[in-house]
Design an enzyme around this catalytic site. Structure first.
Site, PDB file in Angstrom:
ATOM      1  CE  LYS A 176      -6.115  -0.817 -10.223  1.00 12.78           C
ATOM      2  NZ  LYS A 176      -4.718  -0.491  -9.789  1.00 12.78           N
TER       3      LYS A 176
ATOM      4  CD  GLU B  78      -7.720   5.471  -5.383  1.00 10.50           C
ATOM      5  OE1 GLU B  78      -8.345   4.825  -4.526  1.00 10.50           O
ATOM      6  OE2 GLU B  78      -7.021   4.938  -6.257  1.00 10.50           O
TER       7      GLU B  78
HETATM    8  P1  PGA Z   1      -3.606   3.383  -9.393  1.00 12.36           P
HETATM    9  O1  PGA Z   1      -3.788   2.825  -7.932  1.00 12.36           O
HETATM   10  O2  PGA Z   1      -4.908   3.544 -10.050  1.00 12.36           O
HETATM   11  O3  PGA Z   1      -2.890   4.693  -9.154  1.00 12.36           O
HETATM   12  O4  PGA Z   1      -2.714   2.407 -10.119  1.00 12.36           O
HETATM   13  C1  PGA Z   1      -4.824   2.014  -7.534  1.00 12.36           C
HETATM   14  C2  PGA Z   1      -4.332   0.735  -6.920  1.00 12.36           C
HETATM   15  O5  PGA Z   1      -3.115   0.518  -6.751  1.00 12.36           O
HETATM   16  O6  PGA Z   1      -5.154  -0.123  -6.611  1.00 12.36           O
HETATM   17 ZN    ZN Z   2      -3.405  -1.652  -5.994  1.00 11.37          ZN
END
Ligand code: PGA
Ligand code: ZN
Length: 428
Positions: free
Chosen positions: A336, A204
């Protein structure tokens, strides 16, 4: 309201160089909307499933089947439909998929289609998406949570805690907050380099650190905030994503980096010690996604002091949020869209969070694209925070920058949530 004239799916590439699904929707009035599927690496087991081709090629990550479905089934389903009602269109997609895990059409196909429809509707109305989504007029920018060090599944397990983040809670505006974070990010990098601990950047965009133990991450972050000239806690605070499901094996919590095993009670004591020593305002997934007792105990002990955020634990599910609230687990929800599968199901999770009085943070994934739609969702839905990854790499900066443009467009009406989410903590 106009109808859907064209649906075009294609394969594009994400920030990890892996294939992902993009869908363009064109309306009869000529308006267009685009959706791109992001991808997680440390995923909750309750997430909508991605449809990947498997096999040897491209590590099994290819999405040719998903793109083919977008250009056949999804196209046939959507073309000719009125664009007016997102919930109805998403319900069509979900019914056509027909599985609870979204495994037939794929969560990646569904989210790309759903976001494309949403963007097309906003384009047709001629309003910015964030404004179209607002139920009441609200010009308060959510507080950004920005990763400085990356670990866990995003840095091949270099350290166990996954994200060490900063929150510019004392800034007067979002723009000022970002400037502060730029200083902290640069300073944290200089400090690591000085000691030969800088190994590049993780998925990231945060530094890939050669720490000896996990606590060094919070310690270093606190020093970097201070060395950059800010009051640690008052101006710039710390948030963590422990992503603890990743380091729980056979019912035992283990920090590989320091060969250290914990019972739940020992882990809670360790967190408690960190909370006493460092300006931490938020911890995400402090225990594993199936450790309900541990999560309840953590919330009971620390929920009055910090944000207890459920990501893998709640997987953007309205039902799980309601259940957690009844059990007194978490006080904040990570949202998400691709965990839920469609915009409507994501909005249902947001509505559930509001109903139970939990705060919510809209989040990107570790595998991202240049798409900045999630920023509009965060502002339009009235999120308390948004979490996009670090302060480098354009798939991250595209999102931070989009919110800057929006803040500018609001002019003097623009507000910034700053410390507000952390001052008004609901009792768990
Ligand atoms: P991921 O991680 O997008 O790889 O699931 C992000 C998070 O855990 O917040
Ligand atoms: Zn997370």
């Amino acid at each position: 309201m106009t109808t859907i004239a064209r649906v075009e799916g294609r394969r594009i590439w994400d920030s990890r160089g892996r294939p992902t699904v993009e869908i363009d929707v064109t309306l009869a009035d000529g308006s267009r909307g685009r959706g791109m599927a992001p991808a997680g690496a440390s995923m909750g087991s309750g997430e909508a499933l991605e449809l990947r081709d498997g096999g040897e090629r491209l590590g099994g990550y290819d999405v040719r089947r998903a793109v083919e479905l977008a250009n056949t089934e999804v196209r046939a389903l959507l073309v000719g439909q009125p664009i007016a009602d997102q919930a109805q269109l998403d319900a069509l997609l979900v019914a056509a998929d027909g599985t609870s895990a979204r495994s037939r059409l794929g969560g990646n196909t569904l989210i790309a289609a759903s976001l494309a429809l949403l963007n097309a509707r906003a384009a047709s109305r001629g309003v910015p998406l964030w404004r179209m989504l607002q139920e009441t007029e609200n010009h308060s920018i959510p507080v950004p949570e920005i990763q400085i060090f990356g670990g866990g599944a995003h840095a091949r397990g270099r350290c166990d805690i996954q994200d060490f983040l900063v929150v510019p809670c004392g800034a007067l505006s979002y723009a000022e907050g970002l400037e502060w974070v730029a200083e902290v990010y640069a300073c944290a990098g200089r400090r690591l380099a000085r000691r030969g601990q800088l190994q590049g950047v993780a998925d990231e965009g945060g530094y890939w650190p050669a720490f000896q133990h996990n606590e060094e991450g919070v310690e270093e972050l606190t020093r970097a905030i201070e060395e950059a000239g800010f009051a640690a806690g008052g101006q710039v605070a710390i948030a963590l994503d422990a992503a603890a499901s990743q380091w729980r094996k056979d019912g035992q919590y283990r920090w590989q980096l320091e060969s250290r095993d914990f019972t739940v009670a020992q882990l809670l004591d360790e967190y408690g010690r960190w909370l006493d020593r460092y300006p931490i305002v938020s911890i995400e997934d402090p225990l594993a996604e199936d450790d309900h007792d541990g999560m309840r105990e953590f919330t009971r002990r620390f929920g009055g002091r910090i944000q207890v955020v459920g990501d893998d634990y709640l997987v953007t599910s309205a039902a799980r949020i309601e259940q957690a609230a009844r059990a007194g687990i978490c006080n904040t929800v990570l949202i998400k869209p691709n965990q839920a599968g469609t915009v409507t199901e994501t909005a249902a999770a947001v509505a559930a969070a509001k109903r139970v009085g939990y705060r919510f943070i809209v989040s990107a994934r570790s595998g991202e694209t240049e798409d900045a739609t999630m920023v509009h969702l965060a502002l339009g839905w009235g999120a308390d925070g948004f979490k996009v990854g670090s302060f480098t790499r354009s798939e991250r900066m595209a999102k931070w920058n989009e919110m800057l443009r929006i803040e500018e467009s609001m002019g003097r009406r623009a507000g910034y949530r700053g410390a507000e989410p952390f001052l008004s903590r609901p009792a768990p």
